[in-house]
Design a protein around this motif. Structure first.
Motif, PDB file in Angstrom:
ATOM      1  N   GLN A 239      -6.636 -10.883  -1.070  1.00  0.00           N
ATOM      2  CA  GLN A 239      -6.078  -9.671  -0.277  1.00  0.00           C
ATOM      3  C   GLN A 239      -6.663  -8.441  -0.636  1.00  0.00           C
ATOM      4  O   GLN A 239      -6.121  -7.605  -1.174  1.00  0.00           O
ATOM      5  CB  GLN A 239      -4.588  -9.788  -0.229  1.00  0.00           C
ATOM      6  CG  GLN A 239      -4.108  -9.056   0.710  1.00  0.00           C
ATOM      7  CD  GLN A 239      -2.522  -8.949   0.764  1.00  0.00           C
ATOM      8  OE1 GLN A 239      -2.035  -9.172  -0.385  1.00  0.00           O
ATOM      9  NE2 GLN A 239      -1.827  -8.746   1.630  1.00  0.00           N
ATOM     10  N   ARG A 240      -8.014  -8.474  -0.227  1.00  0.00           N
ATOM     11  CA  ARG A 240      -8.790  -7.092  -0.426  1.00  0.00           C
ATOM     12  C   ARG A 240     -10.051  -6.909   0.531  1.00  0.00           C
ATOM     13  O   ARG A 240     -10.411  -8.178   1.023  1.00  0.00           O
ATOM     14  CB  ARG A 240      -9.202  -7.234  -1.967  1.00  0.00           C
ATOM     15  CG  ARG A 240     -10.133  -8.349  -2.209  1.00  0.00           C
ATOM     16  CD  ARG A 240     -10.898  -8.153  -3.642  1.00  0.00           C
ATOM     17  NE  ARG A 240     -11.809  -9.485  -3.672  1.00  0.00           N
ATOM     18  CZ  ARG A 240     -12.905  -9.664  -3.243  1.00  0.00           C
ATOM     19  NH1 ARG A 240     -13.456  -8.932  -2.393  1.00  0.00           N
ATOM     20  NH2 ARG A 240     -13.458 -10.887  -3.513  1.00  0.00           N
TER      21      ARG A 240
ATOM     22  N   TYR B  27      -6.530  -8.630 -11.944  1.00  0.00           N
ATOM     23  CA  TYR B  27      -6.413  -8.548 -10.444  1.00  0.00           C
ATOM     24  C   TYR B  27      -5.668  -7.373  -9.956  1.00  0.00           C
ATOM     25  O   TYR B  27      -4.351  -7.110 -10.472  1.00  0.00           O
ATOM     26  CB  TYR B  27      -5.675  -9.897 -10.000  1.00  0.00           C
ATOM     27  CG  TYR B  27      -6.721 -11.016 -10.002  1.00  0.00           C
ATOM     28  CD1 TYR B  27      -7.305 -11.254  -8.881  1.00  0.00           C
ATOM     29  CD2 TYR B  27      -6.454 -11.823 -11.225  1.00  0.00           C
ATOM     30  CE1 TYR B  27      -7.975 -12.385  -9.066  1.00  0.00           C
ATOM     31  CE2 TYR B  27      -7.324 -12.811 -11.239  1.00  0.00           C
ATOM     32  CZ  TYR B  27      -8.120 -13.171 -10.279  1.00  0.00           C
ATOM     33  OH  TYR B  27      -9.284 -14.196 -10.348  1.00  0.00           O
ATOM     34  N   HIS B  28      -6.323  -6.617  -9.128  1.00  0.00           N
ATOM     35  CA  HIS B  28      -5.373  -5.420  -8.271  1.00  0.00           C
ATOM     36  C   HIS B  28      -5.244  -5.827  -6.684  1.00  0.00           C
ATOM     37  O   HIS B  28      -4.835  -5.042  -6.097  1.00  0.00           O
ATOM     38  CB  HIS B  28      -6.341  -4.264  -8.582  1.00  0.00           C
ATOM     39  CG  HIS B  28      -7.786  -4.437  -7.671  1.00  0.00           C
ATOM     40  ND1 HIS B  28      -8.811  -4.737  -8.116  1.00  0.00           N
ATOM     41  CD2 HIS B  28      -8.062  -4.204  -6.382  1.00  0.00           C
ATOM     42  CE1 HIS B  28     -10.038  -4.970  -7.229  1.00  0.00           C
ATOM     43  NE2 HIS B  28      -9.434  -4.573  -6.321  1.00  0.00           N
ATOM     44  N   TYR B  29      -5.264  -7.168  -6.614  1.00  0.00           N
ATOM     45  CA  TYR B  29      -4.752  -7.699  -5.331  1.00  0.00           C
ATOM     46  C   TYR B  29      -4.537  -9.071  -5.615  1.00  0.00           C
ATOM     47  O   TYR B  29      -4.512  -9.706  -6.632  1.00  0.00           O
ATOM     48  CB  TYR B  29      -6.361  -7.831  -4.665  1.00  0.00           C
ATOM     49  CG  TYR B  29      -7.312  -8.311  -5.054  1.00  0.00           C
ATOM     50  CD1 TYR B  29      -7.480  -9.868  -4.869  1.00  0.00           C
ATOM     51  CD2 TYR B  29      -8.272  -7.845  -5.950  1.00  0.00           C
ATOM     52  CE1 TYR B  29      -8.508 -10.571  -5.526  1.00  0.00           C
ATOM     53  CE2 TYR B  29      -9.179  -8.161  -6.404  1.00  0.00           C
ATOM     54  CZ  TYR B  29      -9.549  -9.546  -6.442  1.00  0.00           C
ATOM     55  OH  TYR B  29     -10.544 -10.157  -6.976  1.00  0.00           O
ATOM     56  N   HIS B  30      -3.902  -9.766  -4.690  1.00  0.00           N
ATOM     57  CA  HIS B  30      -3.453 -11.168  -4.549  1.00  0.00           C
ATOM     58  C   HIS B  30      -4.366 -12.068  -4.464  1.00  0.00           C
ATOM     59  O   HIS B  30      -5.273 -11.888  -3.408  1.00  0.00           O
ATOM     60  CB  HIS B  30      -2.084 -11.512  -3.574  1.00  0.00           C
ATOM     61  CG  HIS B  30      -1.101 -10.581  -4.045  1.00  0.00           C
ATOM     62  ND1 HIS B  30      -0.192 -10.666  -4.925  1.00  0.00           N
ATOM     63  CD2 HIS B  30      -0.573  -9.485  -3.138  1.00  0.00           C
ATOM     64  CE1 HIS B  30       0.835  -9.957  -4.754  1.00  0.00           C
ATOM     65  NE2 HIS B  30       0.609  -9.114  -3.923  1.00  0.00           N
ATOM     66  N   GLU B  31      -4.538 -13.118  -5.124  1.00  0.00           N
ATOM     67  CA  GLU B  31      -5.824 -14.124  -4.912  1.00  0.00           C
ATOM     68  C   GLU B  31      -5.151 -15.585  -5.154  1.00  0.00           C
ATOM     69  O   GLU B  31      -4.560 -15.706  -5.934  1.00  0.00           O
ATOM     70  CB  GLU B  31      -6.915 -13.928  -5.795  1.00  0.00           C
ATOM     71  CG  GLU B  31      -8.248 -14.805  -5.500  1.00  0.00           C
ATOM     72  CD  GLU B  31      -9.455 -14.542  -6.538  1.00  0.00           C
ATOM     73  OE1 GLU B  31     -10.108 -13.562  -6.173  1.00  0.00           O
ATOM     74  OE2 GLU B  31      -9.449 -15.473  -7.352  1.00  0.00           O
TER      75      GLU B  31
ATOM     76  N   ALA C 239      -1.349  -9.703  -7.879  1.00  0.00           N
ATOM     77  CA  ALA C 239      -1.765  -8.282  -8.296  1.00  0.00           C
ATOM     78  C   ALA C 239      -0.964  -7.938  -9.588  1.00  0.00           C
ATOM     79  O   ALA C 239       0.112  -8.199  -9.899  1.00  0.00           O
ATOM     80  CB  ALA C 239      -1.518  -7.482  -7.159  1.00  0.00           C
TER      81      ALA C 239
END
Length: 123
Positions: free
Chosen positions: A117-118, A63-67, A98
């Motif tokens: 959050q992307r 993950y390169h973002y929060h989910e 992330a």
């Protein structure tokens, strides 16, 4: 608090029976993901949609973002590099920060609804 802008009221959007549409194939032969709705806020984007995994090749995803994800059908076996493991079933909610590297597998299939959050289509 008013929900009106200078141009008038701000409407909501309805996506009827969205969970019944199979998302597009994204990886391997068995991993499907599709954004249903995304914000237009460039500073704080948010996307939501469905992730489906069918029996077969595990999906390893960093993950390169929060989910956040809620399991809505089937089940997933989920693990991370920290050694956490869970058998996730309908009603379970997961948070993937992330930088986390997550492995998803399933004995049959799993369907989850996510909010990340992307921007759109950047998973």
């Amino acid at each position: 608090m008013s929900s009106e802008t200078a141009s008038g009221p701000v409407p909501f959007t309805h996506y009827a029976k969205a969970s019944s549409v199979k998302p597009p194939l994204i990886a391997n032969e068995n991993a499907f993901l599709g954004d249903v709705s995304c914000s237009t806020d460039a500073a704080k984007p948010i996307s939501a949609g469905f992730y489906r995994l069918e029996k077969g090749t595990p999906l390893v995803y960093e993950y390169h973002y929060h989910e956040m994800k809620i399991i809505i059908d089937g089940s997933f076996d989920i693990s991370d590099e920290a050694g956490n493991k869970v058998h996730a079933v309908p009603g379970d909610v997961l948070y993937f920060p992330a930088g986390s590297k997550i492995t998803f597998t399933t004995d049959d299939f799993g369907l989850g609804f996510y909010t990340g959050q992307r921007p759109r289509d950047t998973a």
